[in-house]
Design an enzyme around this catalytic site. Structure first.
Site, PDB file in Angstrom:
ATOM      1  N   HIS A 214      42.956  91.642 130.463  1.00  0.00           N
ATOM      2  CA  HIS A 214      43.723  90.546 131.043  1.00  0.00           C
ATOM      3  C   HIS A 214      42.785  89.437 131.517  1.00  0.00           C
ATOM      4  CE1 HIS A 214      46.568  88.858 134.224  1.00  0.00           C
ATOM      5  NE2 HIS A 214      47.068  88.538 133.060  1.00  0.00           N
ATOM      6  N   HIS A 218      42.426  85.498 129.783  1.00  0.00           N
ATOM      7  CA  HIS A 218      42.511  84.231 130.526  1.00  0.00           C
ATOM      8  C   HIS A 218      41.182  83.467 130.504  1.00  0.00           C
ATOM      9  CE1 HIS A 218      46.598  84.235 132.099  1.00  0.00           C
ATOM     10  NE2 HIS A 218      46.493  85.548 132.164  1.00  0.00           N
ATOM     11  N   HIS A 244      51.666  88.212 127.277  1.00  0.00           N
ATOM     12  CA  HIS A 244      52.306  88.748 128.483  1.00  0.00           C
ATOM     13  C   HIS A 244      53.627  89.438 128.146  1.00  0.00           C
ATOM     14  CE1 HIS A 244      49.395  85.906 130.308  1.00  0.00           C
ATOM     15  NE2 HIS A 244      49.346  86.823 131.254  1.00  0.00           N
ATOM     16  N   GLU A 355      53.228  78.116 132.154  1.00  0.00           N
ATOM     17  CA  GLU A 355      52.028  78.754 132.736  1.00  0.00           C
ATOM     18  C   GLU A 355      51.587  78.107 134.055  1.00  0.00           C
ATOM     19  OE1 GLU A 355      48.509  78.963 130.298  1.00  0.00           O
ATOM     20  OE2 GLU A 355      47.610  80.422 131.634  1.00  0.00           O
ATOM     21  N   HIS A 370      54.328  79.701 136.758  1.00  0.00           N
ATOM     22  CA  HIS A 370      53.646  81.000 136.704  1.00  0.00           C
ATOM     23  C   HIS A 370      52.437  81.036 137.634  1.00  0.00           C
ATOM     24  CE1 HIS A 370      50.095  83.047 134.932  1.00  0.00           C
ATOM     25  NE2 HIS A 370      50.883  84.096 135.020  1.00  0.00           N
ATOM     26  N   HIS A 374      51.844  83.407 141.113  1.00  0.00           N
ATOM     27  CA  HIS A 374      50.725  84.309 141.415  1.00  0.00           C
ATOM     28  C   HIS A 374      50.218  84.054 142.834  1.00  0.00           C
ATOM     29  CE1 HIS A 374      49.318  86.752 137.944  1.00  0.00           C
ATOM     30  NE2 HIS A 374      50.111  85.942 137.263  1.00  0.00           N
ATOM     31  N   HIS A 410      56.243  88.837 135.616  1.00  0.00           N
ATOM     32  CA  HIS A 410      56.180  88.513 134.186  1.00  0.00           C
ATOM     33  C   HIS A 410      57.472  88.834 133.455  1.00  0.00           C
ATOM     34  CE1 HIS A 410      52.494  86.447 133.350  1.00  0.00           C
ATOM     35  NE2 HIS A 410      52.020  87.067 134.419  1.00  0.00           N
TER      36      HIS A 410
HETATM   37 CU    CU Z   1      47.978  86.846 132.680  1.00  0.00          CU
HETATM   38 CU    CU Z   2      50.471  86.046 135.288  1.00  0.00          CU
END
Ligand code: CU
Ligand code: CU
Length: 686
Positions: A214, A218, A244, A355, A370, A374, A410
């Site tokens: 992961h 990114h 995802h 995102e 997104h 987080h 997600h």
């Molecule tokens: Cu991610």
């Molecule tokens: Cu994420």
């Protein structure tokens, strides 16, 4: 090394075509070793004599001619000279705008170095002056993207910064072992207890390889990547959706095999029932915050929950209307201020918006749903910073998947993409079919002697993780300290696919897996299973006239990458190659990004769990983006399915997840002669 197991007519032999690999020369080996030395004990000043001599002699500002963008170097060095750089013992967060600005300045200076020596000089100059994790992140992205660093192998992320992957008890015991100079192996447990049902799937969310994957994904597709950089990222927004989406589908499959219902999407105004106690500590001694059960989202000083709802409403509105509003002056995207979410690029546009990345066509209007989610989850227990708590696990890509809330978030995000995909017309039969090509039979066969056809086996094994970098070192004495962790694995297997072709043609084989039964034990029709399908592989085949038997090893999956070499082994192998005792393969296609191969299959049940395996062979000529690309070229691209390509275009023209990305109205129409579904069983061996 990957082998292309091709096909042969009339059930004859299998042809193996090796992908060329070079041998590393002295220059490469020296560079590889210096990079490894640079990453050792990232929180301590360099001690290696080679690096110390560079540190004492190289000043980037005195060598501006060595950079393609001298301004980037001035910008980066000004953080150091003015004392604005993030404190070395602070917790770096990519989601913090100020931290990110500094990191981007560092990355741009490293990326602008005209040659490797200038890169190394810059890195050594900055390493001991900056926050270690900020530096590490910027350097890693630079190494992954610089063309003169192709083929350099980075050690596993969990062995560079073990604190970000291990629990506090393990790190503490590692320190004790270091103090006593006693070689030690420390068992690491997954967090939580049997009193928490979510703990049953902790082996997946806390898998070190999955967390590394992961993080690397990114790094390959940073949301801050500027459209002006010289490496465009093909279908980045679509990859954001798909990678995802697949993680979410996988998590649900793991839940099913542990008698848990599918993960529920979260809502901005709903309580998060499940808490999470990471039991982990930052290197500076601050504990990762714990979230109790039934906590609600709360406003942050700079972000309101009502704004999240407003951004999401606008995104939902765009999906329903079939177009997004762009910034009016953005002539490149749409001079009229409207961009249609069409069947091809629509998902990519939406991915960039949700995102959101620097490629979002209208970040002011659609926000950064997104990324902000987080941060909201990370700071949920101390939103006003009243208690000075450090960021939660959700604020770092390498720790986020540990928290079950990651998958709830997600799932919520995935449902937005689902709405968009559901608006598109189902594939017509002629879009699915490959005239003249028929898949006659499919089976999977384990490579173990006692294997039963169509029965695959998962199991848990143990691996050792080097903890050398979890503790400070005097650089004189080495103590062998390791953690031993349990992880999901599976027995290797082969797909055997019988294909009849009327012509000599190339095809693309696509293989998916879906749990046959839902949580209630009911059989789910294929058309309703589509969003739960897990991609296992995609690869080209050369078909001859007549019957072809395609044999493909599970280990060649386009989704996964092999187990990485441990940090100490990597150092040993490079040093042995430098002494001429062994060869060090230089694979310029080497990817750090990709799902860990061990996790290719979801865990089965002890008594066996039924799955549907779907195979289709589509027309290579129709699907491939560039006619000059040969099947062997495609085969040489590793971890294509989740990670796309390093440079250039993704070779497959079809949407990611094809053909399961769209609605299926009629299974009869959907199941064209070039495809087949069989039932298989996955068993977990005790
Ligand atoms: Cu991610
Ligand atoms: Cu994420």
């Amino acid at each position: 090394m990957k082998l292309l197991l091709a096909v042969a007519a009339l059930c004859a032999c299998v042809v193996a075509v090796p992908v060329p690999e070079d041998k590393a020369d002295g220059v490469f080996l020296k560079r590889q070793l210096l990079v490894l030395k640079l990453l050792k004990h990232i929180g301590q000043p360099v001690a290696d004599p080679d690096l110390v001599s560079i540190k004492n002699s190289y000043v980037p500002l005195n060598n501006l001619e060595k950079y393609s963008d001298p301004e980037a170097v001035r910008r980066c060095c000004s953080y150091v000279s003015t004392g604005r750089s993030l404190a070395r013992n602070a917790v770096f967060s990519l989601f913090d705008e100020r931290h990110r600005e500094e990191m981007v300045a560092v990355f741009e200076a490293l990326y602008a170095a005209r040659d490797f020596d200038a890169l190394l000089g810059t890195a050594v100059f900055l390493r001991d002056r900056l926050n270690p994790r900020l530096f590490l992140y910027a350097l890693s992205v630079a190494l992954l993207h610089r063309r003169d660093c192709r083929g350099l192998t980075l050690p596993p992320a969990y062995e560079i910064t073990p604190h970000m992957f291990l629990t506090t008890d393990v790190v503490r015991r590692a320190y004790q072992a270091r103090m006593r100079l006693k070689p030690t192996i420390i068992p690491m447990k997954f967090t939580g207890s049997v009193n928490n049902p979510e703990q049953r799937v902790a082996y997946f969310g806390e898998d070190l390889g999955m967390n590394s994957h992961h993080q690397h994904w990114h790094m390959d597709f940073p949301f801050w990547w500027k459209p002006t950089y010289d490496q465009p990222k093909d279908r980045k927004g679509e990859l954001f959706f798909y990678m995802h989406h697949q993680m979410t589908a996988r998590f649900d499959a793991e839940r099913l095999s542990n008698d848990l219902p599918p993960v529920r999407p979260l809502g901005w105004y709903e309580q998060i029932e499940e808490g999470f106690a990471p039991g982990a500590m930052y290197e500076n001694g601050q504990e990762f915050p714990m979230r109790p059960d039934r906590v609600s989202f709360r406003d942050l000083p700079w972000l309101r929950i009502s704004s999240m709802q407003a951004y999401e409403d606008r995104i939902r509105d765009a999906i329903a209307a079939g177009f997004v509003r762009t910034v009016r002056s953005d002539t490149e995207h749409a001079p009229t201020g409207v961009l249609y979410l069409n069947e091809t690029d629509g998902i990519n546009v939406l991915g960039e918006i949700i995102e959101s990345s620097r490629h979002s066509v209208n970040p002011l209007y659609y926000g950064q749903l997104h990324n902000d989610a987080h941060v909201l989850l990370s700071k949920i227990v101390d939103p006003d910073q009243r208690y000075g708590m450090p960021p939660g696990v959700m604020e770092h890509f390498e720790t986020a998947t540990r928290d079950p809330a990651f998958f709830r978030l997600h799932k919520h995000i995935d449902n937005l993409f689902y709405e968009h995909k559901n608006r598109l017309q189902p594939y017509r039969r002629e879009e699915l079919n490959f005239p003249g090509v028929q898949v006659e039979a499919v089976k999977v066969v384990g490579t173990c002697k006692a294997s039963v056809p169509n029965l695959l086996v998962t199991y848990f094994d143990e691996t050792h993780v080097d903890l050398g970098n979890a503790v400070e070192s005097d650089y004189k004495t080495e103590v062998n300290i390791k953690a031993v962790v349990n992880r999901l694995n599976h027995e290797p297997f082969r797909y055997v696919i019988t294909v009849r072709s009327e012509r000599e043609v190339n095809g693309l084989v696509r293989i998916f897996l879906a749990p046959k039964l839902n949580w209630f034990g009911q059989q789910v029709p294929l058309k309703d299973l589509r969003w739960s399908t897990i991609e296992l592989d995609k690869f080209p085949v050369k078909l001859r006239v007549g019957e072809n038997v395609v044999v493909r090893s599970s280990e060649d999956s386009s989704v996964t990458i092999p187990e990485p070499r441990s940090f100490p082994d990597l150092v040993k192998d490079v040093q042995a190659a430098m002494r001429g005792e062994q060869e060090f393969a230089l694979d310029k296609y080497h990817r750090h990004c990709g799902f860990p191969h061990r996790l290719l299959l979801p865990k089965g049940k002890q008594e066996g769990m039924p799955y549907l395996l779907y195979v289709t062979v589509t027309d290579y000529q129709r699907d491939v983006v560039d006619d000059k690309m040969t099947p062997d070229d495609i085969e040489s691209l590793t971890s294509l399915s989740y990670c796309g390509v390093l440079e250039g275009k993704i070779p497959d023209r079809r949407p990611l997840g094809f053909p399961f990305d769209r609605r299926i109205e009629s299974v009869d129409e959907f199941m064209t002669p070039n495809s087949k579904v069989i039932e298989i069983t996955i068993k977990n061996a005790k």
